[in-house]
Design an enzyme around this catalytic site. Structure first.
Site, mmCIF file in Angstrom:
data_model
loop_
_atom_site.group_PDB
_atom_site.id
_atom_site.type_symbol
_atom_site.label_atom_id
_atom_site.label_comp_id
_atom_site.label_asym_id
_atom_site.label_seq_id
_atom_site.Cartn_x
_atom_site.Cartn_y
_atom_site.Cartn_z
ATOM 1 N N MET A 10 -3.691 -46.904 -36.003
ATOM 2 C CA MET A 10 -2.472 -47.229 -36.764
ATOM 3 C C MET A 10 -2.214 -48.741 -36.779
ATOM 4 S SD MET A 10 -0.319 -44.083 -35.060
ATOM 5 C CE MET A 10 -1.153 -44.275 -33.479
ATOM 6 N N GLN A 52 5.774 -42.002 -42.477
ATOM 7 C CA GLN A 52 6.676 -43.146 -42.388
ATOM 8 C C GLN A 52 7.461 -43.320 -43.681
ATOM 9 O OE1 GLN A 52 3.929 -46.325 -41.504
ATOM 10 N NE2 GLN A 52 4.160 -46.119 -39.297
ATOM 11 N N THR A 83 0.357 -49.293 -31.296
ATOM 12 C CA THR A 83 1.154 -49.616 -32.469
ATOM 13 C C THR A 83 2.569 -49.913 -32.007
ATOM 14 O OG1 THR A 83 2.292 -48.610 -34.370
ATOM 15 C CG2 THR A 83 1.269 -47.118 -32.815
ATOM 16 N N ASN A 84 3.220 -50.889 -32.622
ATOM 17 C CA ASN A 84 4.635 -51.138 -32.346
ATOM 18 C C ASN A 84 5.521 -50.110 -33.031
ATOM 19 O OD1 ASN A 84 5.371 -54.060 -31.026
ATOM 20 N ND2 ASN A 84 3.399 -54.148 -32.084
ATOM 21 N N THR A 85 5.314 -49.935 -34.338
ATOM 22 C CA THR A 85 6.220 -49.111 -35.137
ATOM 23 C C THR A 85 6.373 -47.697 -34.589
ATOM 24 O OG1 THR A 85 5.757 -50.358 -37.158
ATOM 25 C CG2 THR A 85 6.609 -48.122 -37.435
ATOM 26 N N CYS A 196 4.087 -56.445 -34.696
ATOM 27 C CA CYS A 196 3.207 -55.473 -35.337
ATOM 28 C C CYS A 196 1.806 -55.843 -34.889
ATOM 29 C CB CYS A 196 3.345 -55.526 -36.853
ATOM 30 S SG CYS A 196 2.178 -54.445 -37.710
ATOM 31 N N THR A 197 1.035 -54.869 -34.450
ATOM 32 C CA THR A 197 -0.240 -55.198 -33.828
ATOM 33 C C THR A 197 -1.189 -55.927 -34.771
ATOM 34 O OG1 THR A 197 -0.919 -52.907 -34.292
ATOM 35 C CG2 THR A 197 -0.152 -53.401 -32.075
ATOM 36 N N GLU A 198 -1.040 -55.719 -36.085
ATOM 37 C CA GLU A 198 -1.924 -56.401 -37.034
ATOM 38 C C GLU A 198 -1.561 -57.875 -37.238
ATOM 39 O OE1 GLU A 198 -2.337 -52.134 -37.791
ATOM 40 O OE2 GLU A 198 -0.562 -53.432 -37.801
#
Length: 230
Positions: A10, A52, A83-85, A196-198
């Site tokens: 994710m 989401q 994932t943060n979200t 956000c990890t990205e």
């Protein structure tokens, strides 16, 4: 060494960073040819993204709880949600397992507090910036997290979902993010959470006039610390 359970996908772009960073950290700590003991469950992000967008967080929580339980059954001693979200559904995941979940917000808050910072800007998906679960949990640690204005939030979110999760890293988007960071600093942010990890694929320390807190790196390091703890 304990087994790290990674619940990822994710997106897989950031999960690959988790895997790399955890193995790199173990090699640095133990030397030689040592690597991390990891079991990974990588979900289909398109399925999660649809949930989401529909606001069906209960379904997302059930799915991730099921996969977390599978990681525990596969031998994981601790769990990392990559994932943060999706920490929005962390409670559902924790309820499904008997192993500890290393909560990313707590780890990030500890890093921010250790830097002596009490007011920090948050860059993340719109879900994370607007739904309150992240900001509220940071507040429990005595840290005020401020988010960009609506136009900047839309920009940050768009770059994540249209570019970063599919491996596109653009200089023009980096410049836009730098402008967003500057506006947060102008509002009093003493640091910036890359929430956000990205985002770590796009933004680094050199892109901000104040310290940045890379949540992927912090989370992966915490997992290794826990795996190697006596």
């Amino acid at each position: 060494m304990r087994m790290i359970g990674m619940l990822g996908g994710m997106s897989w772009e950031s999960t690959a960073e988790y895997y790399r960073l955890a193995n790199q950290a173990v090699r640095e700590r133990l030397g030689g040819t040592h690597s991390a003991r990891i079991v990974l469950d990588s979900v289909d992000f398109a399925q999660i993204e649809a949930m989401q967008e529909a606001g069906d967080w209960d379904a997302a929580g059930r799915l991730l709880a099921e996969r977390a339980h599978a990681l525990e059954a596969a031998g994981a001693d601790l769990l990392v949600l990559c994932t943060n979200t999706m920490h929005l559904v962390a409670d559902a995941i924790e309820a499904a397992v008997d192993i500890p979940l290393l909560h990313l917000v707590d780890i990030t808050a500890d890093a921010v507090a250790s830097a002596g910072i009490r007011r920090v800007g948050l860059l993340a998906t719109a879900f994370t910036m607007e739904q309150g679960f992240y900001v509220d949990r940071m507040r429990e640690h005595g840290i005020e997290a401020i988010v960009p204005d609506p136009e900047d939030r839309a920009l940050v979110h768009r770059v994540i979902y249209e570019e970063l999760v599919v491996g596109v890293v653009s200089d023009s988007s980096r410049r836009e993010y730098q402008h967003v960071i500057r506006r947060l600093v102008d509002r009093g942010a003493q640091g910036i959470i890359l929430g956000c990890t990205e985002i770590e694929l796009l933004i680094g320390a050199d892109d901000s006039p104040v310290p940045v807190f890379p949540t992927t790196r912090l989370h992966a390091q915490a997992a290794v610390d826990a795996a190697l703890a006596e």
